[in-house]
Write an enzyme that holds these catalytic residues in place. Structure first.
Site, PDB file in Angstrom:
ATOM      1  N   LYS A 116      25.792  41.372  63.486  1.00 23.31           N
ATOM      2  CA  LYS A 116      25.537  42.134  64.709  1.00 23.31           C
ATOM      3  C   LYS A 116      24.053  42.334  64.987  1.00 23.31           C
ATOM      4  O   LYS A 116      23.646  42.484  66.135  1.00 23.31           O
ATOM      5  CB  LYS A 116      26.250  43.471  64.628  1.00 23.31           C
ATOM      6  CG  LYS A 116      27.749  43.329  64.675  1.00 23.31           C
ATOM      7  CD  LYS A 116      28.379  44.681  64.688  1.00 23.31           C
ATOM      8  CE  LYS A 116      29.831  44.558  65.014  1.00 23.31           C
ATOM      9  NZ  LYS A 116      30.431  45.869  65.226  1.00 23.31           N
ATOM     10  N   GLY A 164      36.443  45.129  63.757  1.00 26.35           N
ATOM     11  CA  GLY A 164      37.739  45.796  63.812  1.00 26.35           C
ATOM     12  C   GLY A 164      37.613  47.313  63.892  1.00 26.35           C
ATOM     13  O   GLY A 164      38.493  48.039  63.434  1.00 26.35           O
ATOM     14  N   LYS A 201      21.508  54.242  69.319  1.00 28.56           N
ATOM     15  CA  LYS A 201      21.724  55.509  70.021  1.00 28.56           C
ATOM     16  C   LYS A 201      23.235  55.653  70.187  1.00 28.56           C
ATOM     17  O   LYS A 201      23.911  54.715  70.597  1.00 28.56           O
ATOM     18  CB  LYS A 201      21.045  55.428  71.400  1.00 28.56           C
ATOM     19  CG  LYS A 201      21.321  56.588  72.292  1.00 28.56           C
ATOM     20  CD  LYS A 201      20.333  57.689  72.056  1.00 28.56           C
ATOM     21  CE  LYS A 201      20.740  58.966  72.763  1.00 28.56           C
ATOM     22  NZ  LYS A 201      20.209  60.167  72.098  1.00 28.56           N
ATOM     23  N   HIS A 208      33.811  51.090  77.729  1.00 33.88           N
ATOM     24  CA  HIS A 208      33.660  49.783  77.073  1.00 33.88           C
ATOM     25  C   HIS A 208      33.959  48.737  78.141  1.00 33.88           C
ATOM     26  O   HIS A 208      35.066  48.680  78.663  1.00 33.88           O
ATOM     27  CB  HIS A 208      34.641  49.654  75.901  1.00 33.88           C
ATOM     28  CG  HIS A 208      34.679  48.284  75.298  1.00 33.88           C
ATOM     29  ND1 HIS A 208      34.284  48.032  74.008  1.00 33.88           N
ATOM     30  CD2 HIS A 208      35.061  47.087  75.811  1.00 33.88           C
ATOM     31  CE1 HIS A 208      34.413  46.738  73.747  1.00 33.88           C
ATOM     32  NE2 HIS A 208      34.894  46.150  74.830  1.00 33.88           N
ATOM     33  N   LYS A 237      41.211  48.786  70.720  1.00 33.94           N
ATOM     34  CA  LYS A 237      41.706  48.839  72.100  1.00 33.94           C
ATOM     35  C   LYS A 237      43.230  48.985  72.156  1.00 33.94           C
ATOM     36  O   LYS A 237      43.934  48.394  71.339  1.00 33.94           O
ATOM     37  CB  LYS A 237      41.301  47.559  72.832  1.00 33.94           C
ATOM     38  CG  LYS A 237      39.800  47.388  72.909  1.00 33.94           C
ATOM     39  CD  LYS A 237      39.406  45.941  73.142  1.00 33.94           C
ATOM     40  CE  LYS A 237      37.921  45.773  72.895  1.00 33.94           C
ATOM     41  NZ  LYS A 237      37.547  44.362  72.768  1.00 33.94           N
ATOM     42  N   GLU A 287      28.116  43.787  71.136  1.00 29.25           N
ATOM     43  CA  GLU A 287      28.423  42.646  70.271  1.00 29.25           C
ATOM     44  C   GLU A 287      29.101  41.538  71.055  1.00 29.25           C
ATOM     45  O   GLU A 287      29.542  41.739  72.187  1.00 29.25           O
ATOM     46  CB  GLU A 287      29.312  43.062  69.093  1.00 29.25           C
ATOM     47  CG  GLU A 287      30.721  43.436  69.483  1.00 29.25           C
ATOM     48  CD  GLU A 287      31.712  43.281  68.329  1.00 29.25           C
ATOM     49  OE1 GLU A 287      31.383  42.668  67.298  1.00 29.25           O
ATOM     50  OE2 GLU A 287      32.843  43.765  68.484  1.00 29.25           O
ATOM     51  N   ARG A 291      35.579  34.021  70.109  1.00 28.84           N
ATOM     52  CA  ARG A 291      36.959  33.517  70.007  1.00 28.84           C
ATOM     53  C   ARG A 291      37.744  33.992  71.226  1.00 28.84           C
ATOM     54  O   ARG A 291      37.232  34.793  72.013  1.00 28.84           O
ATOM     55  CB  ARG A 291      37.594  34.113  68.749  1.00 28.84           C
ATOM     56  CG  ARG A 291      37.434  35.622  68.746  1.00 28.84           C
ATOM     57  CD  ARG A 291      38.225  36.338  67.701  1.00 28.84           C
ATOM     58  NE  ARG A 291      37.803  37.711  67.572  1.00 28.84           N
ATOM     59  CZ  ARG A 291      38.201  38.718  68.323  1.00 28.84           C
ATOM     60  NH1 ARG A 291      39.032  38.521  69.327  1.00 28.84           N
ATOM     61  NH2 ARG A 291      37.769  39.947  68.102  1.00 28.84           N
ATOM     62  N   VAL A 294      42.513  39.225  72.406  1.00 23.34           N
ATOM     63  CA  VAL A 294      43.862  39.746  72.682  1.00 23.34           C
ATOM     64  C   VAL A 294      44.049  39.944  74.188  1.00 23.34           C
ATOM     65  O   VAL A 294      45.082  39.591  74.755  1.00 23.34           O
ATOM     66  CB  VAL A 294      44.068  41.098  71.949  1.00 23.34           C
ATOM     67  CG1 VAL A 294      45.414  41.709  72.323  1.00 23.34           C
ATOM     68  CG2 VAL A 294      43.938  40.940  70.447  1.00 23.34           C
ATOM     69  N   ARG A 337      48.941  47.132  74.945  1.00 23.94           N
ATOM     70  CA  ARG A 337      49.240  46.556  73.637  1.00 23.94           C
ATOM     71  C   ARG A 337      50.458  47.270  73.071  1.00 23.94           C
ATOM     72  O   ARG A 337      50.423  48.498  72.864  1.00 23.94           O
ATOM     73  CB  ARG A 337      48.064  46.727  72.675  1.00 23.94           C
ATOM     74  CG  ARG A 337      46.862  45.937  73.111  1.00 23.94           C
ATOM     75  CD  ARG A 337      45.855  45.875  71.995  1.00 23.94           C
ATOM     76  NE  ARG A 337      44.615  45.289  72.473  1.00 23.94           N
ATOM     77  CZ  ARG A 337      43.653  44.818  71.688  1.00 23.94           C
ATOM     78  NH1 ARG A 337      43.796  44.879  70.375  1.00 23.94           N
ATOM     79  NH2 ARG A 337      42.554  44.308  72.190  1.00 23.94           N
TER      80      ARG A 337
HETATM   81  P1  ADP Z   1      33.775  46.293  66.267  1.00 23.57           P
HETATM   82  O1  ADP Z   1      33.181  44.959  65.989  1.00 23.57           O
HETATM   83  O2  ADP Z   1      34.198  46.998  65.030  1.00 23.57           O
HETATM   84  O3  ADP Z   1      34.819  46.255  67.325  1.00 23.57           O
HETATM   85  P2  ADP Z   1      31.821  47.309  68.216  1.00 23.57           P
HETATM   86  O4  ADP Z   1      30.371  47.252  68.025  1.00 23.57           O
HETATM   87  O5  ADP Z   1      32.410  46.344  69.189  1.00 23.57           O
HETATM   88  O6  ADP Z   1      32.564  47.197  66.799  1.00 23.57           O
HETATM   89  O7  ADP Z   1      32.239  48.770  68.654  1.00 23.57           O
HETATM   90  C1  ADP Z   1      33.590  49.159  68.781  1.00 23.57           C
HETATM   91  C2  ADP Z   1      33.704  50.427  69.582  1.00 23.57           C
HETATM   92  O8  ADP Z   1      32.929  51.477  68.964  1.00 23.57           O
HETATM   93  C3  ADP Z   1      33.156  50.333  71.001  1.00 23.57           C
HETATM   94  O9  ADP Z   1      34.089  49.802  71.905  1.00 23.57           O
HETATM   95  C4  ADP Z   1      32.856  51.800  71.266  1.00 23.57           C
HETATM   96  O10 ADP Z   1      34.056  52.490  71.560  1.00 23.57           O
HETATM   97  C5  ADP Z   1      32.323  52.314  69.930  1.00 23.57           C
HETATM   98  N1  ADP Z   1      30.829  52.189  69.856  1.00 23.57           N
HETATM   99  C6  ADP Z   1      30.122  51.146  69.380  1.00 23.57           C
HETATM  100  N2  ADP Z   1      28.776  51.357  69.510  1.00 23.57           N
HETATM  101  C7  ADP Z   1      28.626  52.580  70.073  1.00 23.57           C
HETATM  102  C8  ADP Z   1      27.499  53.393  70.474  1.00 23.57           C
HETATM  103  N3  ADP Z   1      26.243  52.980  70.313  1.00 23.57           N
HETATM  104  N4  ADP Z   1      27.756  54.606  71.013  1.00 23.57           N
HETATM  105  C9  ADP Z   1      29.017  55.049  71.185  1.00 23.57           C
HETATM  106  N5  ADP Z   1      30.120  54.348  70.845  1.00 23.57           N
HETATM  107  C10 ADP Z   1      29.953  53.136  70.290  1.00 23.57           C
END
Ligand code: ADP
Length: 445
Positions: A116, A164, A201, A208, A237, A287, A291, A294, A337
């Site tokens: 990441k 995840g 932050k 999202h 999700k 991120e 791939r 879902v 889902r």
């Molecule tokens: P993963 O790869 O585990 O899915 P992500 O980086 O995509 O991790 O983050 C998953 C979820 O976590 C996001 O959809 C959001 O709900 C929360 N999240 C991630 N980063 C932040 C952030 N900086 N501030 C608030 N919530 C966050």
């Protein structure tokens, strides 16, 4: 062009990929664990190979068994689906080393986006906005504390190798920082074999929002609009919508084209999703998933594009069959889902499906591998079906969703259908008024 494709997955996504292959006239090979011998994906494939015992490590994650199955059956390509080996760069590399086509991006891009920290740096270099935070990994507690002060609390400590929804810790103030930081590092080391962490932050009330992209190997890259996946539980999700209700057509078009340009500059091949958090009118990259996801069907419903078919075609070396200007968005789509879980406690529920009735009618699509008498084994992800609804606008989409949820019968295991019924009737959801914390607050009450 791919002639015979091995699907290194199970459940509804394996069936989804099989269907795309059948439409394209591609022969199919299913692989399965001993627990899935009677599964739908095995029944529908032209051929099938048992690759090991029920435990994922010994079957769906067993690289030598999967590659051997492809060689024995004469498959010329492997599709990894999602989960399991889909974001394992070594797997992608090994598939190619065996002279097979991997339906996904190059190993280099999977590795880049799988880390990441590297993903954020790459995307920032390509001119896209990212969540404010540390410029890379933080390894020293004193430096970390200083950085956290600069970023401003609350601060999120994230694992570079996380996924995840795991590998994140919030520090609300300086007083909790040291403990949160140490815990995050320790847990990351245990869970992901990589204890590098970085700071971000913590956004208090974001949505999202993610953009779907697809690119061919000739530098053509197109975005297919966005999805709002704010309704989550434990960062996983549960309900997704396309398009989002917050981006204007002008913003979408400008931002989407910027993303597509970045993907093209990267030399990326195949489908991918760039995930952002949206707060105060701004999108911040978090991120990228390299791939199929879902929730891809809601984008298919509003664009009329079969994303899995296009994914297979670009992996075969074909040119994208459409341009950005050809992509038009029509109506609204929602995906629920349906997990085999208790709708109140979220405890997974394995067993035999004793009765099954699938909803239908205008605007209703169900992607699942369920049938009456099938087994839901306890070893795998609890997602057993996806209810996908399409209508001319969001209000009609919600009405169709309520109708379809009430028709849906899955007996013998607990499912999230009662939760989705509650959500579809919730005034805030009807008003489009929610963020990433909404579902957790609602289910805690
Ligand atoms: P993963 O790869 O585990 O899915 P992500 O980086 O995509 O991790 O983050 C998953 C979820 O976590 C996001 O959809 C959001 O709900 C929360 N999240 C991630 N980063 C932040 C952030 N900086 N501030 C608030 N919530 C966050």
């Amino acid at each position: 062009m791919i002639k015979k494709l091995l699907i290194a997955n199970r459940g509804e996504i394996a069936v989804r990929i099989l269907r795309a292959c059948k439409d394209l006239g591609i022969e199919t090979v299913a692989v399965h664990s001993t627990a899935d011998a009677d599964a739908m994906h095995v029944r529908l494939a032209d051929e099938s190979v048992c690759i090991g015992p029920a435990q994922p490590r010994e079957s769906y994650l067993n690289v030598p068994a999967i590659i051997s199955a492809a060689c024995i059956t004469g498959a010329d390509a492997i599709h990894p689906g999602f989960g399991f080996l889909s974001e394992n760069s070594t797997f992608s590399y090994m598939v190619k080393e065996h002279g097979l086509t991997f339906v996904g991006p190059d190993a280099e891009h999977i590795a880049m986006m799988g880390d990441k920290i590297m993903a954020k740096k790459t995307v920032a270099r390509l001119g896209l906005p990212t969540v404010p935070g540390s410029d890379g990994a933080v390894t020293n507690i004193d430096k970390a504390l200083k950085l956290a002060d600069e970023i401003g609390y609350p601060v999120l400590i994230k694992a570079a190798g996380g996924g995840g929804g795991r590998g994140m810790k919030v520090a609300r103030s300086k007083a909790d920082f040291v403990e949160a930081y140490e815990t995050a590092r320790r847990e990351a080391g245990i869970s992901f074999g990589n204890d590098r962490v970085y700071l971000e932050k913590y956004l208090e009330n974001p949505r999202h929002i993610e953009f779907q992209v697809i690119a061919d190997k000739y530098g053509n890259a197109v975005h297919l609009g966005e999805r709002d996946c704010s309704l989550q539980r434990r960062n996983q999700k549960v309900w997704e919508e396309a398009l989002s209700t917050v981006l204007t057509p002008e913003f979408r078009d400008t931002f989407g084209r910027k993303i597509a340009k970045a993907i093209s500059e990267l030399g990326y091949l195949g489908v991918g999703t760039l995930e952002f958090l949206y707060e105060n009118g701004q999108l911040y990259f978090i991120e990228m998933n390299t791939r199929i996801q879902v929730e891809h069907p809601i984008t298919e419903m509003i664009t009329g594009i079969d994303i899995v078919r296009e994914q297979i075609l670009v992996a075969s070396g074909e040119k994208l069959s459409f341009t950005q200007d050809d992509v038009k968005f029509r109506g609204h789509a929602i995906e629920c889902r349906i997990n085999a879980e208790n709708a109140e406690t979220f405890i997974p529920s394995a067993g035999t499906v004793t009765s099954y009735h699938c909803p239908g009618g205008p605007g209703v699509r169900v992607d699942s591998a369920l049938y009456e008498g099938c087994k839901v084994p306890p070893y795998y992800d609890s997602l057993i079906a996806k209810l996908i609804i399409h209508a001319n606008d969001r209000e009609q989409c919600l009405a169709r969703l309520r109708r379809a949820l009430r028709e849906y019968v899955i007996g013998g295991v607990d499912t999230l259908i009662p939760l989705h019924l509650k959500l579809a009737d919730n005034p805030d959801i009807i008003a489009g008024n929610f963020n990433i914390h909404f579902l957790e607050k609602l289910t805690e009450q």
